[in-house]
Design a protein around this motif. Structure first.
Motif, short mmCIF file in Angstrom:
data_model
loop_
_atom_site.label_atom_id
_atom_site.label_comp_id
_atom_site.label_asym_id
_atom_site.label_seq_id
_atom_site.Cartn_x
_atom_site.Cartn_y
_atom_site.Cartn_z
N GLY A 13 -65.06 -6.35 28.69
CA GLY A 13 -63.93 -6.85 27.91
C GLY A 13 -62.60 -6.42 28.49
N ASP A 14 -61.53 -7.00 27.97
CA ASP A 14 -60.19 -6.72 28.47
C ASP A 14 -59.60 -5.47 27.80
N VAL A 15 -58.82 -4.72 28.58
CA VAL A 15 -58.11 -3.55 28.06
C VAL A 15 -56.64 -3.69 28.44
N THR A 16 -55.76 -3.71 27.45
CA THR A 16 -54.33 -3.79 27.71
C THR A 16 -53.78 -2.39 27.91
N ALA A 17 -53.33 -2.11 29.14
CA ALA A 17 -52.81 -0.78 29.47
C ALA A 17 -51.33 -0.66 29.14
N LEU A 18 -50.57 -1.73 29.36
CA LEU A 18 -49.13 -1.73 29.10
C LEU A 18 -48.76 -2.98 28.31
N SER A 19 -47.90 -2.81 27.32
CA SER A 19 -47.52 -3.93 26.47
C SER A 19 -46.01 -3.97 26.27
N ASN A 20 -45.39 -5.04 26.74
CA ASN A 20 -43.97 -5.31 26.48
C ASN A 20 -43.07 -4.13 26.86
N ILE A 21 -43.27 -3.61 28.06
CA ILE A 21 -42.44 -2.51 28.55
C ILE A 21 -41.08 -3.06 28.97
N ALA A 22 -40.02 -2.41 28.51
CA ALA A 22 -38.66 -2.77 28.90
C ALA A 22 -37.89 -1.48 29.20
N LEU A 23 -37.35 -1.39 30.41
CA LEU A 23 -36.64 -0.18 30.80
C LEU A 23 -35.66 -0.51 31.93
N LYS A 24 -34.45 0.02 31.82
CA LYS A 24 -33.46 -0.12 32.89
C LYS A 24 -33.08 1.27 33.37
N VAL A 25 -33.13 1.46 34.69
CA VAL A 25 -32.83 2.75 35.31
C VAL A 25 -31.62 2.58 36.21
N LYS A 26 -30.57 3.34 35.95
CA LYS A 26 -29.34 3.21 36.73
C LYS A 26 -29.48 3.90 38.09
N LYS A 27 -28.70 3.45 39.01
CA LYS A 27 -28.69 4.03 40.35
C LYS A 27 -28.36 5.52 40.27
N GLY A 28 -29.21 6.34 40.90
CA GLY A 28 -28.98 7.78 40.91
C GLY A 28 -29.47 8.51 39.69
N GLU A 29 -30.13 7.82 38.75
CA GLU A 29 -30.58 8.44 37.51
C GLU A 29 -31.94 9.11 37.72
N LEU A 30 -32.16 10.22 37.00
CA LEU A 30 -33.46 10.90 37.01
C LEU A 30 -34.04 10.79 35.61
N GLU A 79 -38.70 -5.75 32.45
CA GLU A 79 -38.59 -6.54 31.22
C GLU A 79 -39.92 -7.21 30.90
N ARG A 80 -40.32 -7.11 29.62
CA ARG A 80 -41.52 -7.80 29.11
C ARG A 80 -42.74 -7.56 30.01
N LEU A 81 -42.91 -6.33 30.47
CA LEU A 81 -44.01 -6.01 31.38
C LEU A 81 -45.31 -5.79 30.60
N ASN A 82 -46.35 -6.50 30.99
CA ASN A 82 -47.67 -6.36 30.41
C ASN A 82 -48.70 -6.21 31.52
N ARG A 83 -49.67 -5.33 31.31
CA ARG A 83 -50.74 -5.15 32.29
C ARG A 83 -52.06 -5.02 31.56
N THR A 84 -52.98 -5.94 31.84
CA THR A 84 -54.30 -5.95 31.23
C THR A 84 -55.36 -5.83 32.30
N PHE A 85 -56.30 -4.92 32.11
CA PHE A 85 -57.43 -4.76 33.02
C PHE A 85 -58.62 -5.54 32.47
N THR A 86 -59.27 -6.30 33.34
CA THR A 86 -60.40 -7.12 32.94
C THR A 86 -61.69 -6.55 33.52
N SER A 87 -62.70 -6.47 32.67
CA SER A 87 -64.02 -6.00 33.11
C SER A 87 -65.09 -6.78 32.35
N PRO A 88 -66.35 -6.71 32.80
CA PRO A 88 -67.43 -7.41 32.08
C PRO A 88 -67.55 -6.99 30.62
#
Length: 260
Positions: free
Chosen positions: A20-37, A9-18
């Motif tokens: 500047g910042d790069v946002t790799a993931l923005s507001n990821i939301a996913l639910k995976v049920k047991k045994g699901e592929l 839920e609400r997953l964000n990932r930003t990489f920081t470097s000299p």
């Protein structure tokens, strides 16, 4: 109804470097049920591999919530198996010892589990072989068996068949489905191949690139075993392709190129 094994839920990932910042993931939301592929597809740079590393506990520098069986993921653990594009076997160890890892084959329970997995990935007769004596497909089957050794709650696969020829790739897809149907291990499978995504998945997650986010999630309501030449398969493939063609082009800037 099966419980959710993985909740993001609400997953964000930003990489920081000299530069500047790069946002790799923005507001990821996913639910995976047991045994699901589930398969994840998207252009290079959309953060698919970054997402897998976060779920695996290999990357903790993010904001948001990532739960496995209702508990926050706080690092690598035996609850999560990870399979890379390359087998990454130890060349000095035999097939059975690569699968056993740091566990002793003298332990009867370990021995039984390794033998069970060798049969499951169809490598009986190659227990004493070394990686140099295996084909690429056989080596990847060893890596699958190794990842399953401790009965992980979730198996994370980062384009595991991407470097293989078409025939071997199709064969290993069948092997993986056989394993999944027997064990019902929850799987999150990253691929660039639309046929592979539809052939394997119960749901296909399509991602947009930078900042990476989920565009849509499509159910694949086809019984197993699936036939690629069937009309129903081709109709679903066209539906996935139609959605994939709507994916935005990766953002490009002078400092960072096309993506993560």
């Amino acid at each position: 109804m099966a419980a959710d094994t993985l909740v993001i839920e609400r997953l964000n990932r930003t990489f920081t470097s000299p530069a500047g910042d790069v946002t790799a993931l923005s507001n990821i939301a996913l639910k995976v049920k047991k045994g699901e592929l589930i398969t994840l597809i998207g252009p290079s740079g959309c953060g698919k591999s970054t997402l897998l590393k976060i779920v695996a506990g290999l990357d903790s520098d993010y904001s948001g919530t990532v739960l496995l069986n209702d508990k926050p993921i706080e690092g690598p653990s035996i609850e999560k198996g990870f399979i890379f594009q390359e087998p990454r076997l130890f060349p000095w160890l035999t097939v059975e010892k690569n699968i056993a890892g740091n566990l002793s084959l003298k332990d009867s329970k370990v021995r039984a589990r390794v033998d069970e997995l060798i049969a499951l990935v169809r490598l009986k007769g190659f227990e004493k072989s070394y990686p140099r004596e295996l084909s690429g497909g056989m080596a990847q089957r060893v890596s699958i068996a190794r990842a399953l050794l401790r009965n992980p709650e979730v198996l994370l696969l980062d384009e595991p068949f991407g470097a293989l020829d078409a025939f071997t790739r199709a064969h290993l897809q069948e092997v993986l489905l056989d394993i999944w149907q027997k064990n019902r291990t929850t799987m999150l499978f990253v691929t660039h191949d639309l046929d592979e995504a539809v052939f394997l998945a119960e749901r296909v997650v399509i991602m947009n690139p930078r900042p990476g986010h989920i565009r849509t999630v499509l159910p694949i309501d086809l019984p197993f075993p699936r036939k690629r030449a069937s009309q129903s398969f081709q109709e679903l493939r066209r539906k996935v392709l139609s959605e994939f063609e709507k994916v935005e082009e990766p953002a490009v800037d002078r400092d960072h190129g096309a993506g993560i």
